[in-house]
Structure formats: structure tokens, C-alpha cells
Design an enzyme around this catalytic site. Structure first.
Site, short mmCIF file in Angstrom:
data_model
loop_
_atom_site.label_atom_id
_atom_site.label_comp_id
_atom_site.label_asym_id
_atom_site.label_seq_id
_atom_site.Cartn_x
_atom_site.Cartn_y
_atom_site.Cartn_z
N GLY A 126 3.00 -1.94 3.13
CA GLY A 126 3.12 -3.94 3.89
C GLY A 126 1.51 -3.71 4.82
O GLY A 126 2.38 -2.68 5.63
N ARG A 185 -3.75 6.20 4.85
CA ARG A 185 -3.54 4.57 4.36
C ARG A 185 -4.80 4.06 4.30
O ARG A 185 -4.96 3.53 5.50
CB ARG A 185 -2.29 3.62 3.04
CG ARG A 185 -1.41 4.75 2.78
CD ARG A 185 -0.21 3.43 2.59
NE ARG A 185 -0.56 3.14 1.08
CZ ARG A 185 0.13 1.89 0.51
NH1 ARG A 185 1.13 0.82 1.39
NH2 ARG A 185 -0.38 1.42 -0.57
N GLN A 233 7.30 -3.65 -6.64
CA GLN A 233 7.75 -3.56 -4.96
C GLN A 233 8.10 -4.72 -5.42
O GLN A 233 9.40 -5.76 -4.21
CB GLN A 233 6.54 -3.67 -4.34
CG GLN A 233 6.19 -2.53 -3.52
CD GLN A 233 4.82 -2.09 -4.65
OE1 GLN A 233 5.00 -1.90 -5.34
NE2 GLN A 233 4.21 -1.12 -4.23
N ASP A 249 -4.21 -6.66 2.13
CA ASP A 249 -4.46 -5.70 3.67
C ASP A 249 -5.22 -6.04 4.17
O ASP A 249 -5.53 -5.06 5.26
CB ASP A 249 -4.26 -4.38 1.87
CG ASP A 249 -2.81 -4.27 1.75
OD1 ASP A 249 -2.27 -4.90 1.25
OD2 ASP A 249 -2.66 -3.31 2.68
N LYS A 306 -2.50 -6.09 -3.29
CA LYS A 306 -2.06 -5.43 -4.59
C LYS A 306 -2.52 -5.32 -6.16
O LYS A 306 -2.79 -6.42 -6.17
CB LYS A 306 -0.21 -5.63 -4.46
CG LYS A 306 0.16 -4.27 -5.38
CD LYS A 306 0.27 -3.40 -5.51
CE LYS A 306 0.63 -2.45 -3.86
NZ LYS A 306 0.23 -1.20 -4.19
O1 MRU Z 1 1.08 -0.80 -1.81
P1 MRU Z 1 2.46 -1.76 -0.98
O2 MRU Z 1 3.09 -1.61 -1.26
O3 MRU Z 1 1.89 -1.28 0.31
O4 MRU Z 1 0.85 -3.14 -0.96
C1 MRU Z 1 1.57 -3.70 0.31
C2 MRU Z 1 0.57 -5.92 -0.39
O5 MRU Z 1 0.00 -5.28 -1.31
C3 MRU Z 1 1.09 -6.25 -0.04
O6 MRU Z 1 0.99 -7.78 -0.24
C4 MRU Z 1 0.24 -6.40 1.46
O7 MRU Z 1 -0.34 -5.32 1.74
C5 MRU Z 1 -0.12 -7.65 2.65
S1 MRU Z 1 2.04 -7.65 3.12
C6 MRU Z 1 2.04 -8.41 3.95
#
Ligand code: MRU
Length: 352
Positions: free
Chosen positions: A46, A88, A195, A236, A247
């Protein structure tokens, strides 16, 4: 609600989200590499949460440095920045956190190194506390879009677990629930790492917010049947033109929302907006291991051995599908972001 991460006795305690919802265990990180490992393997994930972890990872990286002068100290700290920036690529919050900690040091360069080490720990703690307040502000702005009885679709986890607490996409939902509005959340399971199933549906259920888990494939059908009133997701990295990286699968949800006349909101701290990036096609998109797609939990194989796989972890939703972006500073049309300068200084002027 459960804490995503916190400081304890000079260590960063990180909730291991790969074990949820079955086990609630924390990894005790005592150095930068341990924090980086948690980010890479998505024990913490996240965008805002990995930003906070980055701040903590930098503070941890500072502790063993032996240099006495400021110049040597910041030079030695560079390897911590590099390690964390390499974890990442998509979430801008990692870069944001590195910049924030660098800026903090720059502003306190006259302090002795030993004092700076302690101050970095405190500063990372502030990043965490501020994040929770930011999310609550997102909740206060976003709740205006949630009517009593609203049925809200969300994708992935942009909840408390993706942040310091309270969440971004979940913030308006939590606020609406606290105000006594009867809402119902539909959580996309979010293949391949689930998730939505493992995290979003768990945290909302824990907090007594009505939630129904659906497969990703079910979202369009529910929209088409008139069973979804609005969509709220996180991001992100949102580019200056309002294109939103989130995502994988978010783009499909956004197109379906538009087709069905359903508003599509993005809830994000301004630290997730990359004012230096003109458009979404320049956002680096992480591709992860094929095993995440061919195996369940790394244990059960669900595809022929050696099959070719593309495993994009994120996609970009063009601004034209985004109804509005809900931030801690107000709500903005995606097209208004381009009017902002690098720092987003004029943000106030463009509020909806
Ligand atoms: O791969 P992840 O689980 O880190 O992806 C997270 C997401 O896509 C969330 O929607 C994004 O980081 C926003 S979190 C407030």
C-alpha cells in the site's frame, strides 16, 4: 483497529500482511535491509504504508553510521536511500519519503550527528502520525459523496492496512459509518495476491462495516444490475494530468463505472500525486514473479508448468474516467491537477 507499523524500542514493528487474515504477527526490523525485505515481499504494502516504512528504514539506516561530521553522515546514509528506492517502483510515496527525510536533514545540518540519529527516528514517527490525520481529513471530504444506504465498490486494499491507519479509500466509508449512515461495501478479491479478500474484507469486517466479498469478474455484473452506487479506490501514483496508477484491474473497474454511469473516486494523500510527472504513461509499472499467477499461496499450482505469464502489478486509469480525487486538502477534478506547480502550492485554489 490493528496497527500496520509502529516504533518499539528503536525497532520498526511491521505487521506481516502476507500472513493475514490467519495470523497477526509483526516483523521486528532493526535495519534498512529488513525494512526493504518487508516492502519487496509485500509484508507491508500500500503506497502510504511503504512510504512510512521507508522513512523508518532511513532512520534505522542512520543508527550504525560512525561518521562524526554532517557531510560524511549524509553520504553514508545514501546506501539506505538506494536500498529503499530499489524495492518497488510504482508508488511515488517511497521517493516522497526519501525526499522528506533528506529535506529534514538539510534543515537540521547544524545538529550533532548523534542528535540527528534520534531526530530521524522521531521524524519517521511523525510521518506515521501525520498519515493517520491525513486519512481522517480524506474521510471528512469524501463522506460528502456517500449517501445513506450507499453501496460502494472498492478494489485491492486502500484501507488502514495500506496506510498508517484509517485508510484512504476506506476513510470516507469509515467516516460515513461513524456518522450512522447505512453503507455497504463490495470488495473485489483482487487477483493475484487477493488484497481485497485477505485484507479489505477482513479489516472492514473487524470494524463492523458491512462488507461483501466478490470476485473481480463480478464487479461489472453488479454495476450493470444497478447494485453499485459509487466506486472509491486508492492510488500508488497519480500524474499531473490526473491519470491514476493503482492496483491491476482498477482500469477495468473505472471503464465499467463510466459505462454504467457510476462515479469513480480516487482517494489519496497529496504525497501520492507526482506533480513532476506529466502523464500516466510515464509511471513505472511493476511486474512481479509469474508464480504469483500460476500458484496459490506459492503452494498449489493452477497452471501448466512453464506457461508464459504477464504479471503487471498496476495499471493506469486515464483521467477521463476519474470523477474526482479526494485528498486531505480538498476534492479536485483530475484536470485541475495540471494547474498546480511542482509543490502543489496552488492546491487550495482548485478545490471542487
Ligand atoms: O501491490 P499493493 O498491495 O501494494 O497495491 C496497493 C494498491 O494498489 C493500493 O490501492 C494503493 O497503494 C493505494 S493504498 C492507500
Amino acid at each position: 483497529m490493528v496497527r500496520t507499523l509502529y516504533w518499539e524500542d528503536g525497532a520498526a514493528m511491521i505487521l506481516d500482511q502476507t500472513k493475514l487474515p490467519d495470523e497477526l504477527t509483526y516483523v521486528k526490523c532493526i535495519d534498512t535491509d529488513m525494512v526493504a525485505e518487508c516492502i519487496i515481499n509485500m509484508r507491508i504494502r500500500g503506497a502510504p504504508a511503504i512510504g512510512i516504512a521507508t522513512a523508518m528504514g532511513i532512520a534505522l539506516g542512520a543508527q550504525p553510521i560512525r561518521a562524526e561530521g554532517y557531510g560524511d553522515f549524509v553520504k553514508d546514509l545514501e546506501s539506505a536511500y538506494k536500498t529503499l528506492l530499489a524495492t518497488r517502483p510504482t508508488a511515488v510515496n517511497i521517493e516522497w519519503a526519501v525526499d522528506r527525510m533528506k529535506f529534514f536533514l538539510e534543515n537540521h545540518k547544524s545538529e550533532p550527528v548523534e542528535t540527528l540519529k534520534k531526530m530521524l527516528i522521531e521524524e519517521a514517527g511523525k510521518v506515521l502520525e501525520e498519515d493517520i490525520e491525513i486519512n481522517k481529513a480524506i474521510g471528512r471530504y469524501g463522506v460528502a459523496f456517500i449517501k445513506d444506504g450507499a453501496r460502494i465498490l472498492t478494489h485491492c486494499n486502500a484501507g488502514g492496512l495500506a496506510t498508517g491507519g484509517y485508510g484512504t479509500a476506506t476513510a470516507p466509508m469509515r467516516t460515513a459509518h461513524a456518522e450512522g449512515k447505512k453503507i455497504h461495501v463490495y470488495a473485489d478479491e483482487t487477483r493475484p495476491l487477493l488484497q481485497g479478500a485477505r485484507l479489505t474484507s477482513w479489516e472492514l469486517k473487524e470494524d463492523g462495516i458491512p462488507v461483501t466479498l466478490i470476485t473481480d469478474n463480478c464487479a461489472g455484473a453488479l454495476m450493470n444490475r444497478g447494485e453499485i452506487d459509487l466506486v472509491i479506490v486508492g492510488t500508488d501514483r497519480t500524474a499531473r494530468n490526473g491519470d491514476v496508477a493503482n492496483k491491476i484491474g482498477t482500469y477495468m473497474v473505472a471503464v465499467l463505472a463510466k459505462e454504467n454511469g457510476i462515479p469513480f473516486y480516487v482517494a489519496a494523500p497529496t504525497s501520492s500525486i507526482d506533480f513532476s510527472m506529466p502523464s500516466g504513461d510515464m509511471i513505472p509499472i511493476e511486474e512481479r514473479a509469474p508464480e504469483e499467477v500460476t500458484m496459490v499461496y506459492g503452494k498449489v499450482s493452477i497452471a501448466p508448468e512453464g506457461i508464459s505469464v504477464r504479471n503487471l502489478a498496476f495499471d493506469v486509469t486515464p483521467a477521463k474516467y476519474v470523477t474526482a480525487i479526494i485528498t486531505e486538502k480538498g476534492v479536485f477534478r483530475p484536470e485541475d491537477l495540471k494547474n498546480l506547480d511542482e509543490e502543489g502550492a496552488d492546491l487550495e485554489k482548485f478545490r471542487l
